[in-house]
Design a protein around this motif. Sequence first.
Motif, short mmCIF file in Angstrom:
data_model
loop_
_atom_site.label_atom_id
_atom_site.label_comp_id
_atom_site.label_asym_id
_atom_site.label_seq_id
_atom_site.Cartn_x
_atom_site.Cartn_y
_atom_site.Cartn_z
N THR A 112 5.21 4.56 1.44
CA THR A 112 3.76 4.40 1.57
C THR A 112 3.29 3.18 0.79
N LEU A 113 3.83 2.99 -0.41
CA LEU A 113 3.47 1.81 -1.20
C LEU A 113 3.95 0.52 -0.52
N ARG A 114 5.13 0.55 0.09
CA ARG A 114 5.64 -0.63 0.79
C ARG A 114 4.76 -0.98 1.98
N ILE A 115 4.33 0.03 2.73
CA ILE A 115 3.46 -0.22 3.88
C ILE A 115 2.13 -0.78 3.41
N GLU A 116 1.60 -0.22 2.31
CA GLU A 116 0.34 -0.73 1.78
C GLU A 116 0.49 -2.19 1.35
N ARG A 117 1.61 -2.53 0.73
CA ARG A 117 1.83 -3.91 0.30
C ARG A 117 1.95 -4.85 1.49
N LEU A 118 2.53 -4.37 2.60
CA LEU A 118 2.64 -5.20 3.79
C LEU A 118 1.30 -5.44 4.47
N LEU A 119 0.45 -4.41 4.46
CA LEU A 119 -0.79 -4.47 5.23
C LEU A 119 -1.98 -5.03 4.45
N LEU A 120 -2.03 -4.83 3.14
CA LEU A 120 -3.21 -5.18 2.37
C LEU A 120 -2.90 -6.25 1.34
N ARG A 121 -3.94 -7.05 1.01
CA ARG A 121 -3.78 -8.04 -0.06
C ARG A 121 -3.80 -7.33 -1.41
N LYS A 122 -3.44 -8.05 -2.44
CA LYS A 122 -3.28 -7.47 -3.76
C LYS A 122 -4.55 -6.79 -4.27
N GLY A 123 -5.70 -7.35 -4.07
CA GLY A 123 -6.95 -6.77 -4.55
C GLY A 123 -7.39 -5.54 -3.78
N GLN A 124 -6.88 -5.35 -2.57
CA GLN A 124 -7.31 -4.24 -1.72
C GLN A 124 -6.44 -2.99 -1.88
N ARG A 125 -5.31 -3.10 -2.52
CA ARG A 125 -4.40 -1.95 -2.66
C ARG A 125 -4.97 -0.93 -3.64
N VAL A 126 -4.95 0.34 -3.24
CA VAL A 126 -5.55 1.38 -4.07
C VAL A 126 -4.56 2.45 -4.52
N LEU A 127 -3.47 2.63 -3.81
CA LEU A 127 -2.57 3.75 -4.12
C LEU A 127 -1.92 3.63 -5.49
N GLY A 128 -1.45 2.45 -5.84
CA GLY A 128 -0.83 2.26 -7.14
C GLY A 128 -1.81 2.51 -8.28
N ARG A 129 -3.03 1.98 -8.13
CA ARG A 129 -4.05 2.20 -9.16
C ARG A 129 -4.42 3.68 -9.25
N LEU A 130 -4.54 4.34 -8.11
CA LEU A 130 -4.87 5.77 -8.10
C LEU A 130 -3.80 6.58 -8.82
N ARG A 131 -2.55 6.28 -8.56
CA ARG A 131 -1.46 6.99 -9.22
C ARG A 131 -1.48 6.74 -10.73
N ARG A 132 -1.70 5.49 -11.13
CA ARG A 132 -1.75 5.19 -12.57
C ARG A 132 -2.90 5.92 -13.24
N ARG A 133 -4.07 5.98 -12.58
CA ARG A 133 -5.21 6.69 -13.16
C ARG A 133 -4.92 8.17 -13.32
N LEU A 134 -4.34 8.79 -12.27
CA LEU A 134 -4.03 10.21 -12.33
C LEU A 134 -2.94 10.49 -13.37
N PHE A 135 -1.95 9.64 -13.45
CA PHE A 135 -0.85 9.83 -14.39
C PHE A 135 -1.33 9.68 -15.83
N VAL A 136 -2.20 8.71 -16.08
CA VAL A 136 -2.69 8.49 -17.44
C VAL A 136 -3.57 9.66 -17.85
N ARG A 137 -4.38 10.19 -16.97
CA ARG A 137 -5.25 11.34 -17.31
C ARG A 137 -4.40 12.55 -17.64
N ARG A 138 -3.38 12.83 -16.90
CA ARG A 138 -2.53 13.99 -17.16
C ARG A 138 -1.77 13.81 -18.47
N ALA A 139 -1.32 12.61 -18.76
CA ALA A 139 -0.58 12.37 -19.99
C ALA A 139 -1.50 12.46 -21.21
N ALA A 140 -2.77 12.07 -21.05
CA ALA A 140 -3.71 12.08 -22.17
C ALA A 140 -4.15 13.50 -22.50
#
Length: 141
Positions: A112-140
């Motif tokens: 899914t991340l590879r497809i997002e990287r192929l289809l969207l420019r760097k500023g438009q990608r949301v999945l990686g940021r979403l995962r980092r936000r969710l992961f940081v909240r759970r770890a905190a």
Amino acid sequence: MTLVMTTASANVPSLGRARTRGLFGGLAGRIARLALMIMGGLVMIAGVLIAPLPGPFGLPIAVVGLMLVLRNSYWAKRQFIRLQQARPNWVFPFRRLMRRRPEVAPVFWQQTLRIERLLLRKGQRVLGRLRRRLFVRRAAT
């Protein structure tokens, strides 16, 4: 010391070969292998046809067909190894899914991340940021 070959020791190599052939020995084995290869090819085609439908069912079905073909065809194994050496990033997800305990969720996320990287420019990608936000909240917490 002299070497004496008895009939019992002479038969050992032929018994060993018969054991290794097992189910797939002789003409019946060749026919069974061919039938399994054809069935694997049909399952792979079905997986490719199902892939555009909603849900992640196409890839696992195609992997099962690939497993059937690879287990029964030396030519297909050689081609798979050549492809693995030439394009390791393409083959790695299939190898992860063909393990005894397949890693379905990580492979699905990675693709899914590879497809997002192929289809969207760097500023438009949301999945990686979403995962980092969710992961940081759970770890905190």
